[in-house]
Design a protein around this motif. Structure first.
Motif, PDB file in Angstrom:
ATOM      1  N   ASN A 126       0.821  -1.211   0.000  1.00  0.00           N
ATOM      2  CA  ASN A 126       0.000   0.000   0.000  1.00  0.00           C
ATOM      3  C   ASN A 126       0.853   1.259   0.000  1.00  0.00           C
ATOM      4  OD1 ASN A 126      -2.998   0.200   0.078  1.00  0.00           O
ATOM      5  ND2 ASN A 126      -2.781  -1.495   1.510  1.00  0.00           N
ATOM      6  N   LEU A 127       1.935   1.240   0.766  1.00  0.00           N
ATOM      7  CA  LEU A 127       2.821   2.396   0.824  1.00  0.00           C
ATOM      8  C   LEU A 127       3.454   2.668  -0.541  1.00  0.00           C
ATOM      9  CD1 LEU A 127       4.556   1.767   4.269  1.00  0.00           C
ATOM     10  CD2 LEU A 127       3.221   3.786   3.659  1.00  0.00           C
ATOM     11  N   HIS A 128       3.808   1.607  -1.245  1.00  0.00           N
ATOM     12  CA  HIS A 128       4.466   1.763  -2.536  1.00  0.00           C
ATOM     13  C   HIS A 128       3.525   2.308  -3.609  1.00  0.00           C
ATOM     14  CE1 HIS A 128       8.320   0.307  -1.412  1.00  0.00           C
ATOM     15  NE2 HIS A 128       7.907  -0.913  -1.088  1.00  0.00           N
ATOM     16  N   LYS A 129       2.265   1.888  -3.569  1.00  0.00           N
ATOM     17  CA  LYS A 129       1.334   2.307  -4.619  1.00  0.00           C
ATOM     18  C   LYS A 129       0.519   3.545  -4.247  1.00  0.00           C
ATOM     19  CE  LYS A 129      -2.627  -0.604  -3.286  1.00  0.00           C
ATOM     20  NZ  LYS A 129      -3.479  -1.750  -3.671  1.00  0.00           N
ATOM     21  N   GLU A 130       0.706   4.021  -3.016  1.00  0.00           N
ATOM     22  CA  GLU A 130      -0.101   5.141  -2.527  1.00  0.00           C
ATOM     23  C   GLU A 130       0.141   6.412  -3.337  1.00  0.00           C
ATOM     24  OE1 GLU A 130       0.539   6.997   1.514  1.00  0.00           O
ATOM     25  OE2 GLU A 130      -1.160   5.681   1.922  1.00  0.00           O
ATOM     26  N   HIS A 131      -0.948   7.027  -3.753  1.00  0.00           N
ATOM     27  CA  HIS A 131      -0.862   8.286  -4.493  1.00  0.00           C
ATOM     28  C   HIS A 131      -0.807   9.443  -3.514  1.00  0.00           C
ATOM     29  CE1 HIS A 131      -1.607  11.448  -7.385  1.00  0.00           C
ATOM     30  NE2 HIS A 131      -2.697  11.818  -6.733  1.00  0.00           N
ATOM     31  N   LYS A 132       0.202  10.290  -3.662  1.00  0.00           N
ATOM     32  CA  LYS A 132       0.323  11.463  -2.803  1.00  0.00           C
ATOM     33  C   LYS A 132      -0.314  12.655  -3.510  1.00  0.00           C
ATOM     34  CE  LYS A 132       3.023   9.545   0.385  1.00  0.00           C
ATOM     35  NZ  LYS A 132       2.604   9.407   1.782  1.00  0.00           N
ATOM     36  N   PRO A 133      -1.551  12.993  -3.150  1.00  0.00           N
ATOM     37  CA  PRO A 133      -2.239  14.072  -3.856  1.00  0.00           C
ATOM     38  C   PRO A 133      -1.571  15.421  -3.608  1.00  0.00           C
ATOM     39  CG  PRO A 133      -3.486  13.428  -1.917  1.00  0.00           C
ATOM     40  CD  PRO A 133      -2.367  12.434  -2.056  1.00  0.00           C
ATOM     41  N   THR A 134      -1.613  16.276  -4.607  1.00  0.00           N
ATOM     42  CA  THR A 134      -1.062  17.617  -4.497  1.00  0.00           C
ATOM     43  C   THR A 134      -2.181  18.637  -4.648  1.00  0.00           C
ATOM     44  OG1 THR A 134      -0.660  17.829  -6.877  1.00  0.00           O
ATOM     45  CG2 THR A 134       1.091  16.810  -5.558  1.00  0.00           C
ATOM     46  N   PHE A 135      -1.851  19.885  -4.398  1.00  0.00           N
ATOM     47  CA  PHE A 135      -2.840  20.961  -4.516  1.00  0.00           C
ATOM     48  C   PHE A 135      -3.410  21.020  -5.928  1.00  0.00           C
ATOM     49  CE2 PHE A 135      -4.076  25.414  -5.171  1.00  0.00           C
ATOM     50  CZ  PHE A 135      -4.903  25.608  -4.079  1.00  0.00           C
ATOM     51  N   LYS A 136      -2.569  20.747  -6.926  1.00  0.00           N
ATOM     52  CA  LYS A 136      -3.005  20.798  -8.318  1.00  0.00           C
ATOM     53  C   LYS A 136      -4.112  19.794  -8.603  1.00  0.00           C
ATOM     54  CE  LYS A 136       0.193  21.624 -11.274  1.00  0.00           C
ATOM     55  NZ  LYS A 136       1.357  21.490 -12.196  1.00  0.00           N
ATOM     56  N   ASP A 137      -4.090  18.654  -7.879  1.00  0.00           N
ATOM     57  CA  ASP A 137      -5.122  17.634  -8.083  1.00  0.00           C
ATOM     58  C   ASP A 137      -6.515  18.129  -7.700  1.00  0.00           C
ATOM     59  OD1 ASP A 137      -3.322  15.667  -8.960  1.00  0.00           O
ATOM     60  OD2 ASP A 137      -2.834  15.108  -6.901  1.00  0.00           O
ATOM     61  N   LEU A 138      -6.584  19.184  -6.885  1.00  0.00           N
ATOM     62  CA  LEU A 138      -7.866  19.690  -6.390  1.00  0.00           C
ATOM     63  C   LEU A 138      -8.516  20.691  -7.337  1.00  0.00           C
ATOM     64  CD1 LEU A 138      -6.920  20.341  -2.646  1.00  0.00           C
ATOM     65  CD2 LEU A 138      -7.767  18.232  -3.688  1.00  0.00           C
ATOM     66  N   LEU A 139      -7.789  21.089  -8.366  1.00  0.00           N
ATOM     67  CA  LEU A 139      -8.269  22.158  -9.229  1.00  0.00           C
ATOM     68  C   LEU A 139      -9.061  21.625 -10.411  1.00  0.00           C
ATOM     69  CD1 LEU A 139      -5.065  24.405  -9.278  1.00  0.00           C
ATOM     70  CD2 LEU A 139      -7.063  24.585  -7.780  1.00  0.00           C
ATOM     71  N   GLY A 140     -10.136  22.347 -10.751  1.00  0.00           N
ATOM     72  CA  GLY A 140     -10.930  22.045 -11.923  1.00  0.00           C
ATOM     73  C   GLY A 140     -10.735  23.133 -12.956  1.00  0.00           C
ATOM     74  N   ARG A 141     -11.729  23.341 -13.805  1.00  0.00           N
ATOM     75  CA  ARG A 141     -11.624  24.378 -14.840  1.00  0.00           C
ATOM     76  C   ARG A 141     -11.606  25.769 -14.239  1.00  0.00           C
ATOM     77  NH1 ARG A 141     -15.832  22.265 -19.565  1.00  0.00           N
ATOM     78  NH2 ARG A 141     -14.662  20.372 -20.135  1.00  0.00           N
ATOM     79  N   VAL A 142     -12.436  25.959 -13.199  1.00  0.00           N
ATOM     80  CA  VAL A 142     -12.493  27.262 -12.528  1.00  0.00           C
ATOM     81  C   VAL A 142     -12.324  27.033 -11.026  1.00  0.00           C
ATOM     82  CG1 VAL A 142     -13.825  29.348 -12.129  1.00  0.00           C
ATOM     83  CG2 VAL A 142     -14.075  28.123 -14.290  1.00  0.00           C
ATOM     84  N   GLY A 143     -11.129  27.283 -10.524  1.00  0.00           N
ATOM     85  CA  GLY A 143     -10.887  27.104  -9.095  1.00  0.00           C
ATOM     86  C   GLY A 143     -10.892  25.644  -8.702  1.00  0.00           C
ATOM     87  N   PHE A 144     -11.365  25.387  -7.475  1.00  0.00           N
ATOM     88  CA  PHE A 144     -11.396  24.025  -6.958  1.00  0.00           C
ATOM     89  C   PHE A 144     -12.458  23.183  -7.666  1.00  0.00           C
ATOM     90  CE2 PHE A 144      -9.766  26.127  -2.973  1.00  0.00           C
ATOM     91  CZ  PHE A 144      -8.523  25.501  -2.987  1.00  0.00           C
ATOM     92  N   LEU A 145     -12.279  21.849  -7.541  1.00  0.00           N
ATOM     93  CA  LEU A 145     -13.314  20.929  -7.989  1.00  0.00           C
ATOM     94  C   LEU A 145     -14.582  21.159  -7.154  1.00  0.00           C
ATOM     95  CD1 LEU A 145     -11.129  17.692  -8.210  1.00  0.00           C
ATOM     96  CD2 LEU A 145     -12.074  18.954 -10.154  1.00  0.00           C
ATOM     97  N   PRO A 146     -15.779  20.902  -7.706  1.00  0.00           N
ATOM     98  CA  PRO A 146     -17.022  21.121  -6.944  1.00  0.00           C
ATOM     99  C   PRO A 146     -17.038  20.419  -5.586  1.00  0.00           C
ATOM    100  CG  PRO A 146     -17.541  20.769  -9.244  1.00  0.00           C
ATOM    101  CD  PRO A 146     -16.063  20.527  -9.111  1.00  0.00           C
ATOM    102  N   VAL A 147     -16.541  19.161  -5.532  1.00  0.00           N
ATOM    103  CA  VAL A 147     -16.587  18.429  -4.269  1.00  0.00           C
ATOM    104  C   VAL A 147     -15.700  19.079  -3.213  1.00  0.00           C
ATOM    105  CG1 VAL A 147     -14.703  16.797  -4.792  1.00  0.00           C
ATOM    106  CG2 VAL A 147     -16.569  16.105  -3.269  1.00  0.00           C
ATOM    107  N   VAL A 148     -14.615  19.736  -3.649  1.00  0.00           N
ATOM    108  CA  VAL A 148     -13.741  20.438  -2.699  1.00  0.00           C
ATOM    109  C   VAL A 148     -14.444  21.667  -2.148  1.00  0.00           C
ATOM    110  CG1 VAL A 148     -11.507  21.574  -2.388  1.00  0.00           C
ATOM    111  CG2 VAL A 148     -11.678  19.570  -3.870  1.00  0.00           C
TER     112      VAL A 148
END
Length: 474
Positions: free
Chosen positions: A251-273
């Protein structure tokens, strides 16, 4: 740092550890951070008016001192994960304990207003660390079959810390003959209130030496054999420990480390954020921390004597515990949305009644009063507000924030939502004294407006996550 522990692959096998009592002890020791979180957050309630008088300050500077801890909270919460991933969960707990202790001593012995604010920031940093490390550690050492119940120790510890701080404050006030600045052993009563936190802070540090490091952290730094030993302490005696170590490692090896960029959509944050941010902000904008930071001062501002005001602060903290227990019982039975809606409607009515009652406040200076009928309504409304908050938004928001985000962005989105919560908390804390001076009733009209807004927010934006696997989110 993620707080999600790996679950076994054995087709729904449940773990029933041989030494469940030992697991409970480990969890309770880690949850002491939550106790200190609640205690330190609420203990300032008993010192507000004394600090105002001691340093002869107005509502603006007073609010800045009270809210100073929240600056430290935000920094501590933002950095705790990285620190814990580098030096371990236990070392983080010990650092938090030391900072709590230093903050308690410094806050009890300030020589000026600025250094009291500084000690508050240091204590806030410890709160922020504890708010992140405790839940993460508990999730990582808990057997899968008991993880939900053991995770609830953190929230239970927080509300117990709030309640005990008010009980201790009340006791100290009795010794000082009802005078917040009354002298006890060479110090004023309010100094003892802030200084007593040394005791649970030191206990937290001592307990951290009696519990093992997280197996997840041990594996992340290559100490697989040590991790195997910890798993042997908490898992079922028939568990395949080597398989568990390999699973965590994978799990540690395959774990995705999300970044701030992952939270962004077309305009600002993604709706769920944005929904997560709104949920976090509304939890604070209804004014709940006015009760926990300022309730003694609040009751005194409408003519109630200090001893009674401290007693009412304690009774609201007991109501907070009752409401939290109700939420823990029903959150998985009736669902998240129904509980939130019940809470929002109850809070709206309670806050509106409090606003009406406080509109009958009369007098000025030390000659302030409120008619008996309105005074009774205000007391009942304040207690019912805390009850409705605790059985809904106090617990359910954290449950939803842990469930509603897609796995690929969960950790980063949680960080943004938690930051929004600290910012909203700071905004309410720093503005209440000035709002209260302007129009106490008006302040509660504003809070009731946010509570009403939360009803529409739930109906429009909040999904029901009851019974859904985390992998279904998104």
């Amino acid at each position: 740092m993620t707080s999600t522990a790996e679950s076994p692959r054995s087709g729904g096998r449940q773990s029933h550890p041989e030494h469940l009592g030992h697991v409970v002890f480990i969890t309770a020791a880690a949850a002491m951070g939550g106790f200190l979180f609640g205690y330190d957050s609420s203990v300032i309630n008993g010192a507000v008016e004394a600090i105002r008088d001691r340093f002869d300050i107005g509502s603006g500077p007073l609010a800045q001192v009270i809210a100073a801890a929240l600056i430290g909270c935000a920094i501590g919460a933002a950095t705790a994960g990285r620190i814990a991933d580098r030096i371990g969960r236990i070392r983080c707990m010990q650092i938090s304990s030391v900072l709590f202790t230093i903050s308690a001593v410094g806050s009890a012995l300030p020589f000026a207003l600025w250094d009291l604010a500084m000690w508050r920031v240091i204590g806030g940093f410890a709160i922020g660390m504890a708010s992140v490390i405790g839940p993460a550690y508990i999730a990582e050492v808990s057997p899968p079959a008991y993880r939900g119940r053991l995770a609830s120790f953190q929230q239970a510890a927080i509300v117990l810390g709030i309640a005990l701080s008010q009980l201790v404050n009340f006791g100290i006030l009795q010794i000082a003959d009802g005078d917040q600045r009354g002298e006890i052993g060479g110090l004023e009563a309010w100094q003892w209130m802030l200084g007593v936190m040394v005791v649970p802070a030191i206990l937290y540090g001592l307990l951290s030496f009696a519990i093992p490091e997280s197996p997840r952290f041990l594996i992340s730094v290559g100490r697989n054999e040590a991790a195997r030993g910890v798993l042997a302490e908490v898992e079922d005696k028939n568990a395949d420990l080597d398989a568990r170590v390999r699973e965590i490692e994978a799990n540690l090896h395959k774990e995705h480390k999300p970044t701030f960029k992952d939270l962004l959509g077309r305009v600002g944050f993604l709706p769920v954020v944005w929904i997560g941010i709104g949920l976090s902000a509304l939890q604070q904008l209804v004014g709940i921390n006015v009760i926990f930071y300022y309730s003694a001062s609040l009751w005194q501002s409408v003519g109630i004597d200090p001893t009674s005001s401290f007693f009412y602060s304690f009774t609201t903290s007991i109501i907070n515990i009752i409401g939290t227990v109700i939420a823990m019982i029903f959150v998985d039975r009736i669902g998240r949305r129904p509980l939130l809606l019940i809470g929002s409607v109850g809070m709206t009515v309670s806050l509106a009644l409090a606003a009406w009652a406080f509109s009958h406040k009369s007098g000025s200076g030390t000659d302030i009063s409120i008619p008996n009928t309105q005074g009774t309504v205000a007391l009942v409304a304040a207690h019912s507000f805390v009850l409705f908050f605790a059985l809904s938004w106090g617990v359910v928001v954290w449950v939803l924030l842990g469930e509603m985000f897609p796995g690929r962005i969960r950790a980063a989105a949680l960080g943004v939502a938690a930051s929004a919560q600290w910012i909203a908390n700071w905004a309410v804390t720093v503005t209440f004294p000035t709002l209260s001076d302007w129009d106490l009733s008006g302040a509660y009209v504003i809070y009731s407006g946010f509570a009403l807004l939360s009803v529409f927010f739930i109906l429009k934006w909040i999904p029901e996550t009851k019974g859904k696997a985390l992998e279904e989110m998104g």
